[in-house]
Design a protein around this motif. Structure first.
Motif, PDB file in Angstrom:
ATOM      1  N   ARG A 597       0.841  -1.189   0.000  1.00  0.00           N
ATOM      2  CA  ARG A 597       0.000   0.000   0.000  1.00  0.00           C
ATOM      3  C   ARG A 597       0.883   1.249   0.000  1.00  0.00           C
ATOM      4  O   ARG A 597       1.912   1.294   0.674  1.00  0.00           O
ATOM      5  CB  ARG A 597      -0.905   0.012   1.241  1.00  0.00           C
ATOM      6  N   TYR A 621       4.656  -0.371   4.296  1.00  0.00           N
ATOM      7  CA  TYR A 621       4.038   0.580   3.373  1.00  0.00           C
ATOM      8  C   TYR A 621       5.096   1.230   2.464  1.00  0.00           C
ATOM      9  O   TYR A 621       6.248   1.425   2.867  1.00  0.00           O
ATOM     10  CB  TYR A 621       3.318   1.688   4.152  1.00  0.00           C
ATOM     11  N   ASP A 642      -2.839   5.203  -1.573  1.00  0.00           N
ATOM     12  CA  ASP A 642      -3.930   4.467  -0.910  1.00  0.00           C
ATOM     13  C   ASP A 642      -4.411   5.169   0.355  1.00  0.00           C
ATOM     14  O   ASP A 642      -5.494   4.872   0.866  1.00  0.00           O
ATOM     15  CB  ASP A 642      -3.459   3.053  -0.551  1.00  0.00           C
ATOM     16  N   LEU A 671     -10.601   8.571  -0.309  1.00  0.00           N
ATOM     17  CA  LEU A 671      -9.278   8.192   0.181  1.00  0.00           C
ATOM     18  C   LEU A 671      -9.189   8.439   1.693  1.00  0.00           C
ATOM     19  O   LEU A 671      -9.570   9.510   2.166  1.00  0.00           O
ATOM     20  CB  LEU A 671      -8.219   9.030  -0.534  1.00  0.00           C
ATOM     21  N   LEU A 715      -7.742   0.930   5.892  1.00  0.00           N
ATOM     22  CA  LEU A 715      -7.430   0.293   4.612  1.00  0.00           C
ATOM     23  C   LEU A 715      -7.998  -1.113   4.521  1.00  0.00           C
ATOM     24  O   LEU A 715      -7.706  -1.818   3.563  1.00  0.00           O
ATOM     25  CB  LEU A 715      -5.910   0.280   4.400  1.00  0.00           C
TER      26      LEU A 715
END
Length: 715
Positions: A597, A621, A642, A671, A715
């Motif tokens: 992500r 990440y 993301d 988002l 997420l």
């Protein structure tokens, strides 16, 4: 009836009568101090002499010579007052002390104790001196009454009685033991539950009748005829049961209403003795105080009034001892020298709101916060800190006296009110006064509840405390300083699971978990439950003498089918939810994508940006680090992401503006945006969530696990 049983019956009657006479003497003596006209003075003197004479005659009937002698001497003192046609503080103090001694004697006799060595015996010489030479009495400050909850030498008075009109003898009161009315009300409640259970039986018979009907349609010949006869008899049984159910519910409803009416007493009954307590405490502390009762004629259930007595006594004493200023201080503040304490009661739907208010100095919030911090209690720095005074052991008194400095009192008030399924709150205006609001249910025996399950167990919650039911989705939850909150239309509400609050094993996460929003005074909380089962009327039972107190539980709900469920205390749950957050697995974890992500990170501090980048990269990440909001917005448009993690105070474009830009974008409108900032004021948090931030984390309380857990959930 043998002689011993007759003596016991006479003594029980005498003690009941003495209790009423003591209350009447206190009431008339207080009025005598304020008598403004000779006519009123004479009327009160006649009433006092009549009451004392009645006690003297009754004590002679039960052979209590000490009480008889004391009453005779008190009569002589009152005759002196009557002849002088005015009172003196010394004579009034002697009379009040004598009434207290009579009350003490009644309590001792209820415990079958001797009166030898009692305060009444010790008072006889002073009564004789007052009657013979009233001018020789020395002024003396009244003894400050014992703090609420301190047993009198040693026991409570006999159970109170309720006067109810006898059938066919309208206007002629009959004294009925309150214990008998309690038992009658309990039986009435059981009959009501039996009627509700019978309703279930009727529905069950109707269901069987329906099954038999469908079975008959598949039969032929003799079998079909037999089934038809059975169906007809079952229908007849169902109609008879339904008629019996209606009759039973009508009868029990009428009985319940009549018993409740017999049990009701005026609110003023709960205030009996409070004026005397306020007077004595004011004199002992060099103050002037006046107690006013409003709504005294409001009829309430006796058990409710009995439960309110001690909390009201605590609050009145607290108002006089801590709220009201001295006459000099009040004069300097432009107030009347005499302080005012007001008690008022009113109905609000199925609940009673009782307010204790004074016109004193208000609360010393600086001192309260200082003591709270010293004890490790959370201090928020806003108006909600006033509720810290209900915490156990928190006292701001400089010295220990009979009414302050021990750190007990207001926590006891809260516990007792919550034990009645109620709540207590406080508000104040500096220099103008303090207001305590008690909110309790109108009845303590039956209740309409919401049945829920949590951790594979059933629980009941008072329906009046449930503000609404809702289904939660990920978009309904916000994270503020690491805590999950339900985003209500007008405010953020603390969110927790009922299993976490009760210390039960967590349930499996659901796509859209159900929650109930509870309210207690000004406070609210959303509690996630496994399932909402039903709403129904139940019989309420106490926990019994062996269980003094159970965390978050105020009683037991007896369900119509005979099962029992713990009755949860809404106020206690709301307070507990404030200090907890819903567990991380509130929603099922999404299936992780194989690709890393990408997180867009914006912070103008190089050090902070490097720290957060290392945390995020260590968690797997991909990080796009930017020095301000403008750079972050440009890179988002060019490279995408993301999630966004942003500071608020930055050059060119701050975090609020960046969030607004993201939310206004058709491409990136959904988002996740996490604001990580040093701005901790409530208005900053509110603005951040208003512009569309998914979570708001404060750097002063920054914990990398909060950031990572917040991102994982979003997420």
């Amino acid at each position: 009836m043998d002689r011993d049983r007759l003596a016991q019956a006479l003594m029980a009657t005498f003690l009941e009568e003495l209790e009423g006479h003591v209350a009447a003497l206190n009431r008339d003596l207080l009025a005598l101090e304020k008598a403004a006209s000779p006519a009123r003075f004479g009327e009160l003197m006649t009433s006092l002499l009549r009451t004392v004479h009645s006690v003297k005659g009754a004590s002679r009937a039960v052979s209590e010579s000490l009480i008889e002698t004391a009453c005779h001497r008190l009569e002589e003192v009152l005759l002196v007052v009557q002849q002088r046609e005015h009172t003196t503080p010394e004579l009034m103090e002697v009379c009040f002390t004598a009434v207290d001694a009579l009350d003490d004697a009644g309590r001792r006799l209820a415990l079958k104790q001797e009166l030898r060595g009692s305060p009444l015996e010790a008072l006889l010489p002073r009564l004789e001196e007052a009657a013979r030479e009233p001018g020789s009495l020395r002024p003396s400050a009244p003894a400050t009454p014992e703090p609420p909850g301190t047993p009198a030498p040693e026991a409570s008075p006999p159970p109170p009685t309720v006067e109810a009109p006898a059938p066919g003898l309208e206007g002629l009161p009959v004294r009925v033991s309150a214990q008998k009315l309690d038992a009658l009300l309990a039986r009435s409640g059981e009959l009501r539950v039996a009627g509700l259970r019978m309703e279930g039986r009727v529905e069950w018979v109707e269901a069987v009748h329906e099954e038999l009907y469908h079975l008959r349609l598949r039969l032929r010949g003799t079998d079909e005829a037999v089934a038809r006869r059975l169906e007809a008899r079952l229908a007849q049984l169902g109609r008879a049961l339904a008629a019996d159910r209606r009759t039973l519910l009508q009868a029990t409803g009428g009985l319940d209403e009549e018993v409740r009416r017999a049990r009701t007493l005026p609110f003023a009954e709960a205030c009996a003795g409070l004026e005397r307590n306020a007077r004595d405490l004011a004199i002992a502390s060099g103050k002037q105080a006046r107690l006013e009762v409003r709504g005294g004629a409001l009829e309430l259930d006796r058990s409710l009034l009995q439960g309110l007595r001690e909390p009201l006594l605590h609050l009145v004493r607290n108002a006089v001892a801590h709220g009201l200023e001295t006459p000099t201080a009040r004069q300097d503040a432009g107030k009347p020298e005499e302080g005012r304490v007001t008690l008022s009661a009113r109905l609000r739907g199925g609940r009673v709101q009782v307010v204790v208010e004074d016109d004193g100095r208000g609360l010393d919030m600086a001192s309260i916060r200082e003591r709270a911090r010293a004890r490790g209690l959370p201090v928020l720095g806003d108006a909600g800190d006033a509720r810290l005074i209900f915490m156990s052991g928190l006292s701001t008194a400089e010295a220990v006296t009979s009414v302050s400095g021990r750190g007990v009192g207001l926590d006891v008030v809260r516990a007792q009110v919550e034990g009645m399924r109620g709540s207590v709150d406080v508000s104040f205006v500096p220099g103008r006064g303090t207001r305590f609001t008690l909110d309790v249910p109108l009845t303590l025996s039956t209740l309409r509840v919401l049945l829920v399950t949590a951790g594979r167990q059933s629980f009941a919650v008072a329906g009046e405390s449930v503000e609404r039911l809702l289904r939660l989705g990920p978009g309904d939850v916000r994270v503020v300083e690491g805590r999950q909150m339900w985003a209500a239309p007008q405010a953020l509400v603390p969110l927790a699971t009922l299993t976490a609050v009760l210390g039960l094993e967590a349930s499996a996460p659901r796509p859209r978990p159900g929650a109930m929003v509870l309210s207690a005074g000004e406070l609210r909380a959303a509690l996630v439950v496994d399932e909402v089962v039903a709403e129904q009327e139940v019989l309420v039972r106490g926990l019994g003498s062996r269980i003094r107190r159970a965390r978050h539980v105020s009683g037991v709900a007896v369900l119509p089918d005979g099962r029992m469920a713990p009755l949860l205390n809404a106020a206690s749950l709301v307070r507990a939810a404030e200090g907890r957050t819903a567990h991380a697995g509130l929603f099922p974890a999404p299936v992780e994508k194989k690709a890393r992500r990408r997180v867009l990170l914006a912070d103008d501090s190089m050090t902070t940006r490097a720290l957060e980048q290392s945390i995020l990269e260590a968690a797997g990440y991909e990080v796009l680090a930017c020095a301000d909001g403008q750079e972050a917005w440009e890179r988002l448009l060019a490279e995408g992401a993301d999630a966004v993690v942003s500071d608020v105070e930055m050059p060119r474009m701050d975090g609020f503006a960046l969030t607004e830009a993201v939310r206004g974008s058709q491409r990136f409108g959904r988002l996740p945006v996490v604001l990580v900032t040093a701005r901790s004021r409530p208005e900053d948090k509110a603005r951040g969530l208003q512009v569309g931030a998914s979570a708001y984390l404060v750097k002063s309380a920054f914990d990398q696990t909060h950031l990572l857990e917040t991102l994982r959930q979003l997420l």
